[in-house]
Design a protein around this motif. Sequence first.
Motif, PDB file in Angstrom:
ATOM      1  N   GLY A 445       0.816  -1.205   0.000  1.00 16.91           N
ATOM      2  CA  GLY A 445       0.000   0.000   0.000  1.00 16.91           C
ATOM      3  C   GLY A 445       0.850   1.256   0.000  1.00 16.91           C
ATOM      4  O   GLY A 445       0.490   2.266  -0.623  1.00 16.91           O
ATOM      5  N   ALA A 446       1.985   1.216   0.699  1.00 22.32           N
ATOM      6  CA  ALA A 446       2.898   2.358   0.717  1.00 22.32           C
ATOM      7  C   ALA A 446       3.689   2.453  -0.575  1.00 22.32           C
ATOM      8  O   ALA A 446       3.918   3.536  -1.108  1.00 22.32           O
ATOM      9  N   ALA A 453       8.569   5.331  -4.366  1.00 20.95           N
ATOM     10  CA  ALA A 453      10.034   5.243  -4.435  1.00 20.95           C
ATOM     11  C   ALA A 453      10.679   6.066  -3.328  1.00 20.95           C
ATOM     12  O   ALA A 453      11.715   5.689  -2.775  1.00 20.95           O
ATOM     13  N   VAL A 454      10.066   7.207  -2.976  1.00 19.90           N
ATOM     14  CA  VAL A 454      10.583   8.045  -1.893  1.00 19.90           C
ATOM     15  C   VAL A 454      10.417   7.320  -0.563  1.00 19.90           C
ATOM     16  O   VAL A 454      11.324   7.330   0.292  1.00 19.90           O
ATOM     17  N   ILE A 455       9.254   6.679  -0.367  1.00 17.54           N
ATOM     18  CA  ILE A 455       9.016   5.907   0.862  1.00 17.54           C
ATOM     19  C   ILE A 455      10.008   4.759   0.965  1.00 17.54           C
ATOM     20  O   ILE A 455      10.556   4.478   2.041  1.00 17.54           O
ATOM     21  N   GLY A 638      15.712   3.080  -3.836  1.00 23.02           N
ATOM     22  CA  GLY A 638      14.751   4.102  -3.468  1.00 23.02           C
ATOM     23  C   GLY A 638      15.121   5.430  -4.110  1.00 23.02           C
ATOM     24  O   GLY A 638      16.022   5.514  -4.943  1.00 23.02           O
ATOM     25  N   ALA A 639      14.395   6.450  -3.727  1.00 23.48           N
ATOM     26  CA  ALA A 639      14.627   7.767  -4.319  1.00 23.48           C
ATOM     27  C   ALA A 639      14.469   8.834  -3.247  1.00 23.48           C
ATOM     28  O   ALA A 639      13.905   8.596  -2.181  1.00 23.48           O
ATOM     29  N   LEU A 643       7.304  13.947  -0.168  1.00 18.48           N
ATOM     30  CA  LEU A 643       6.242  12.977   0.079  1.00 18.48           C
ATOM     31  C   LEU A 643       4.890  13.556  -0.316  1.00 18.48           C
ATOM     32  O   LEU A 643       4.642  14.761  -0.165  1.00 18.48           O
ATOM     33  N   GLY A 644       4.025  12.713  -0.814  1.00 18.16           N
ATOM     34  CA  GLY A 644       2.690  13.143  -1.181  1.00 18.16           C
ATOM     35  C   GLY A 644       1.757  13.185   0.016  1.00 18.16           C
ATOM     36  O   GLY A 644       2.103  12.772   1.125  1.00 18.16           O
ATOM     37  N   ASP A 645       0.560  13.685  -0.220  1.00 18.48           N
ATOM     38  CA  ASP A 645      -0.456  13.737   0.826  1.00 18.48           C
ATOM     39  C   ASP A 645      -1.222  12.415   0.869  1.00 18.48           C
ATOM     40  O   ASP A 645      -1.098  11.566   0.001  1.00 18.48           O
TER      41      ASP A 645
END
Length: 690
Positions: A445-446, A453-455, A638-639, A643-645
């Motif tokens: 889910g994440a 990719a940021v997570i 990763g990257a 982060l998004g909302d």
Amino acid sequence: MPKLTIDGREIEVEAGTTIIQAADLLGIEIPRFCYHERLAIAGNCRMCLVEVEKMPKPAASCAMPVGEGMVVKTNTPAVRKARQGVMEFLLLNHPLDCPICDQGGECDLQDQAMAYGSDKNRCKEGKRAVPDKDYGPLVQTMMTRCIQCTRCVRFISEIAGTPVLGGLGRGEHLEIGRYVGAAVSSELSGNLIDLCPVGALTNKPASYTYRSWELKKTESIDAMDALGSAIRVDTRGNEVIRILPRVAEDVNEEWLSDRSRFACDGLKRQRLDKPYVRKDGKLVPATWNEAFVAIAAKVKAAGTKIAAIAGDQADAETMVAYKDLLAALGSQAIDCRQDGAKLDASVRASYLFNSTAAGIEEADALLIIGSNPRKENPVLNARIRKRWQKGGFKVARIGHKGDLTYKYEHLGDDASILKAIAEGSHPFFEVLKNAKKPALILGQGALSRADGAVILGLARKLADAAGLVKDGWNGFNVLHTAAARVGGLDLGFVPGQGWRDVDHIVDGAHKGDVQVVFLVGADEVDMKALGEAFVVYQGSHGDAGAHRADVILPGAAYTEKSATFVNLEGRAQQTRLAVFPPGEAKEDWRIVRALSEVLGKALPYDSLKAVRERLAKASPVFAAIGSVTPAAWGAAFGAEGSLGDGALVSNIDNFYQTDPISRASKTMAECTAAFGGGCNHKHKKTGTHG
């Protein structure tokens, strides 16, 4: 370590071992009903009575710890008489319905009655009758048969973590039942059937449809989730009657989730059993050659504007065949991540459950990120609960709050919390830092978010900063929900440099940049977004992909082929053919091989052995069947970015219906109606319904 003698044989065991455990080590059989090696000791059936020297009366061997110099006899006249007395009491109220009982032929009470039963009953009172309880659509109850061993009560409380069963009344009036208003809604409830030593709890969907000796038994591997549980497929003729777990200590112990066990009725519903070609807007039956010719015409016109998306139950043999075929056609637009998860196939440690399923029991701190292990993998969740019960295990979760069957600290549901922990500004960072074997579990889910990719990069940063990876321990874990995912990543079934991932394939199809799309059992993509692209669906069920397809190639389900899967730990395993595919359906890799010949790009293998040799060349993982191939830690993945909302949520909203097989299952539909779980199936990205 105390030494004792059992039936004249000396053995040395660890302190705290019980007599029955010591006897099992020697291969000496002691009958039992209430005792189970994975459950707490109850000592209430008394069938395991033995004679211990210097003790005035027989002792229950399941509850008696061994002592130094103890002398035990398990087969004396006194022991036999005691067991015969116990058996007489057990049969006092047990109905004489063995000829119609589903447990007949594999019943512990039947077996022991043959050894210790009598041909007469000294009791003159009438047998008691107990009303049946409603345990839901999965477990059939016949409580008059119950011998009050309490295995079901202990399992549902200790292992499953949903304590809804208990004993009501005392003495002859004791009954096992549900607490008021409680439903037996555990995702592991089917294991109650295996544990019940009599016919009180049986398989409700298959009740009165089989006799155990009629069934052919095939050892295989489950493909309904990513754990790859060891299973036994029981068939009659060409129909799967039931699926049972096998003992595999390192994977599923001896448990199995309800979806893996009961969705087998979906194997015979909504099946694709012949090729179809769309003509004048309608799918009409066709021959294999007609289907291949239709595909060949479109592929020739498309040139390199072709792509392939592998679904959640695609086997490794099929994926490597499609990868080779598309490479021969000049395309690297392939992807096995149909949910859009931002997984990095170039770094194996970035997508494995590195601590292994059994290894999670060694962890002493755990952070769960964007995952609901109870819905995504109930058997693995039972492992986490097992570790939690031992104590000294701090668990925290970033995501929606809900019951995981064990206590945890809910940190919130925003991805920024993970960033704070990774940077060391959150209190839970110190918990991980100070733990000897800390671990994290990163959910799909994440990873399937736009900022997945940021997570992933933040999780990597946290693993390094908090010491999740150290000598002999790797606590970085990705919890997959698809049986095909790790195998696809190991094979490199991902787009080549500059080519399209699943989102770009769908977008390209919508814009006309991709003209032919092969859906290899992929039903979770947005079918409406594929635009005017020519869609070839290869799969076993008439799900979303088949409705959108221009050509349907009928494949085999996981019980109908010998196929290779890699579970979330990185353990390569193989299913075995239990029944043949229906109608004209074929093993999937054979379909690709036949298609390649029509396309003029014949693949260089035409036997299962040759395909598996190709797999072994693609990755050494496939040469080590049954064992975990660990991944080296070191390469970056990763990257970085913003982060998004939106909250971190699990990618499964309904445990019972997650794939074409379970969506075709009447039993799983009944579970959804009884226990809830949202709509039948709703993919959070695409909004497609099954």
